[in-house]
Design an enzyme around this catalytic site. Structure first.
Site, PDB file in Angstrom:
ATOM      1  N   LYS A  22       0.824  -1.208   0.000  1.00 34.00           N
ATOM      2  CA  LYS A  22       0.000   0.000   0.000  1.00 34.00           C
ATOM      3  C   LYS A  22       0.864   1.266   0.000  1.00 34.00           C
ATOM      4  O   LYS A  22       0.635   2.193  -0.781  1.00 34.00           O
ATOM      5  CB  LYS A  22      -0.920  -0.025   1.220  1.00 34.00           C
ATOM      6  N   ARG A  27       3.078   5.889  -3.380  1.00 32.17           N
ATOM      7  CA  ARG A  27       4.238   6.674  -3.800  1.00 32.17           C
ATOM      8  C   ARG A  27       4.529   6.545  -5.287  1.00 32.17           C
ATOM      9  O   ARG A  27       5.051   7.487  -5.901  1.00 32.17           O
ATOM     10  CB  ARG A  27       5.454   6.292  -2.949  1.00 32.17           C
ATOM     11  N   GLY A  95      -5.087   8.800   5.012  1.00 26.62           N
ATOM     12  CA  GLY A  95      -4.170   9.761   5.606  1.00 26.62           C
ATOM     13  C   GLY A  95      -2.895   9.912   4.805  1.00 26.62           C
ATOM     14  O   GLY A  95      -2.332  11.009   4.704  1.00 26.62           O
ATOM     15  N   SER A 166       8.258   9.424  11.909  1.00 26.42           N
ATOM     16  CA  SER A 166       7.021   9.322  11.134  1.00 26.42           C
ATOM     17  C   SER A 166       7.352   9.358   9.658  1.00 26.42           C
ATOM     18  O   SER A 166       7.879  10.359   9.157  1.00 26.42           O
ATOM     19  CB  SER A 166       6.067  10.471  11.477  1.00 26.42           C
ATOM     20  N   ASP A 315       1.372  -0.659  12.033  1.00 23.78           N
ATOM     21  CA  ASP A 315       0.092  -1.135  11.507  1.00 23.78           C
ATOM     22  C   ASP A 315      -0.284  -2.523  12.001  1.00 23.78           C
ATOM     23  O   ASP A 315      -1.423  -2.967  11.781  1.00 23.78           O
ATOM     24  CB  ASP A 315       0.117  -1.152   9.973  1.00 23.78           C
ATOM     25  N   ARG A 346      -6.998   2.570  18.006  1.00 25.23           N
ATOM     26  CA  ARG A 346      -6.784   1.128  17.882  1.00 25.23           C
ATOM     27  C   ARG A 346      -6.495   0.455  19.218  1.00 25.23           C
ATOM     28  O   ARG A 346      -6.729  -0.752  19.361  1.00 25.23           O
ATOM     29  CB  ARG A 346      -5.658   0.842  16.874  1.00 25.23           C
TER      30      ARG A 346
END
Length: 431
Positions: A22, A27, A95, A166, A315, A346
């Site tokens: 993903k 990208r 996002g 991040s 994730d 989550r």
């Protein structure tokens, strides 16, 4: 499919592929449109999130041709070839789409607005808006959230020290750096996904990585087009692999999965828990490492996760919680507060839903504590519209006695279209 019914199973076996990565698929579109020429992409992930990026790229005047389901030709128009869209760009629930587009659009000679579904509008956006403003970008949030209003501006290269690692913030800064008048430096406190850096390097950008510092120097040379096959998404591969670990007499191989070390934190953690996992390398694609990954039924033990590993498996924590219910001892996750600002909270959601199945799990401000092994029993659970939660609950249903119904599962298409069919191919009884 709005709900999935799953039952316990005796064993799972088979060799499968999972859809393309993903993060890399996003990208290829966002960088392919900035290339000087036509990019050829195979294995593109046609998930809801990636299709949101595709729609935004097309709205910016880029022609993208799809062949079959997962093959694309992106007719790049160079760094200065984007056009003003006819209206706000709808990032739907993605996002990644919003944050990376914000960096790219900060350097354009036109104004844009980025918006999305209510779920996305609840997610924090100052974490990218602040650094972009530091480069001279004119980015306005709505009380710290989207919609984002981006006005034309002149960008300047500068050094950024990120408070937390991040990949999305780093990537937004680097994409803006392509339009800056000097070097852009990102200093990270720990490792984060490096797909953007690898792809920019493959396209000929002047980008250098020294330890945790990344430096991009914009220049007159155009970005070269891409020609790559997207590796299978290791985050998607994790679900059938974990199922094999937890179900007796199981043996599953996922072929052609991406094994970028910034993404394989879960595999490393599972190894410490006693998992029988074998990784057999394949040739790289666009700088990205690939492998066939095999998992076999294993006797799992508890572990503790914190620090740099958290970013490398951000994730996969809902799935780790499921593993921990079947592991001997007490599993503790700390320093993972980022989980509270994903598609859902989550930490709270996976704890409450696994408790319905009988799990001994306690949410913490920055993680959770799970005591195992605990027999699970079938129940009706809900994904709360979060694709990772939905798939993790399906895996939990495989080890629970009786029937488990997972509600609100249409969101699985956000990252893993064909999930049900893939799991059925390895013997999972689900409808």
């Amino acid at each position: 499919m709005n709900q999935v019914t799953v039952r316990s199973v005796g064993s799972l076996r088979g060799q499968i592929h999972v859809p393309g990565d993903k993060s890399i698929s996003h990208r290829t579109l966002l960088l392919g449109c900035l290339a000087d020429g036509d990019s050829e992409v195979r294995g593109f992930l046609p998930s809801a999130d990636c299709l949101a990026t595709l729609a935004c790229v097309r709205a910016l005047g880029i022609h993208v041709e799809r062949y079959d389901v997962d093959k694309l030709t992106i007719y790049g128009r160079g760094l200065h070839g984007l056009q003003k869209p006819p209206g706000p760009l709808d990032c739907v629930r993605s996002g990644t789409t919003m944050r990376l587009l914000a960096g790219t659009l900060s350097g354009q000679p036109f104004d844009t607005v980025l918006t999305g579904d209510p779920q996305l509008l609840r997610r924090p956006m100052e974490r990218i808006a602040g650094p972009l403003r530091g480069m001279g970008a004119d980015v306005a949030t709505t009380d710290g959230h989207a919609p984002l209003k981006i006005r034309r501006s002149v960008l300047h290269g500068r050094e950024h020290t990120l408070p937390v690692a991040s990949a999305q913030v780093k990537s937004a800064i680097l994409l803006a750096g392509l339009y800056a008048d000097g070097p852009t430096v990102v200093r990270q406190p720990g490792p984060a996904r490096d797909h953007t850096e690898l792809m920019l390097a493959a396209m000929g950008a002047d980008i250098k990585t020294l330890g945790l510092d990344v430096t991009l120097t914009s220049g007159p040379s155009p970005l070269k087009p891409l020609d790559l096959t997207v590796p299978g998404d290791v985050s998607s591969a994790a679900f059938p692999l974990v199922a094999a670990l937890l179900i007796p007499d199981s043996d599953i191989t996922v072929e052609g999965a991406g094994v970028n070390p910034t993404r394989t934190g879960l595999l490393d953690v599972l190894d410490t828990m006693g998992a029988r996992i074998a990784v057999n390398p394949r040739p790289r694609q666009g700088g990205e490492p690939m492998a066939d990954v095999t998992a076999r039924a294993s006797d799992m033990r508890a572990t503790q996760v914190s620090g740099d590993t958290v970013v490398r498996m951000i994730d996969e924590f809902p799935l780790l919680a499921v593993v921990a219910t079947q592991a001997r001892g007490t599993t503790v996750v700390r320093e993972a507060a980022e989980l509270r600002v994903k598609e859902t909270d989550r930490i709270a959601v996976i704890a409450s839903e696994l408790q319905k199945l009988g799990a001994d799990i306690e949410p913490q401000p920055d993680g959770f504590v799970v005591r195992g092994p605990t027999p699970l029993h079938g129940a009706v659970v809900d994904s709360h519209g979060d694709h990772r939660i939905a798939m993790a609950l399906v895996i939990a249903g495989l080890v629970a006695q009786g029937k488990t119904i997972v509600r609100d599962t249409s969101c699985i298409a956000d990252s893993f279209p064909g999930f049900v069919e893939t799991m059925q191919r390895i013997g999972v009884p689900m409808t």
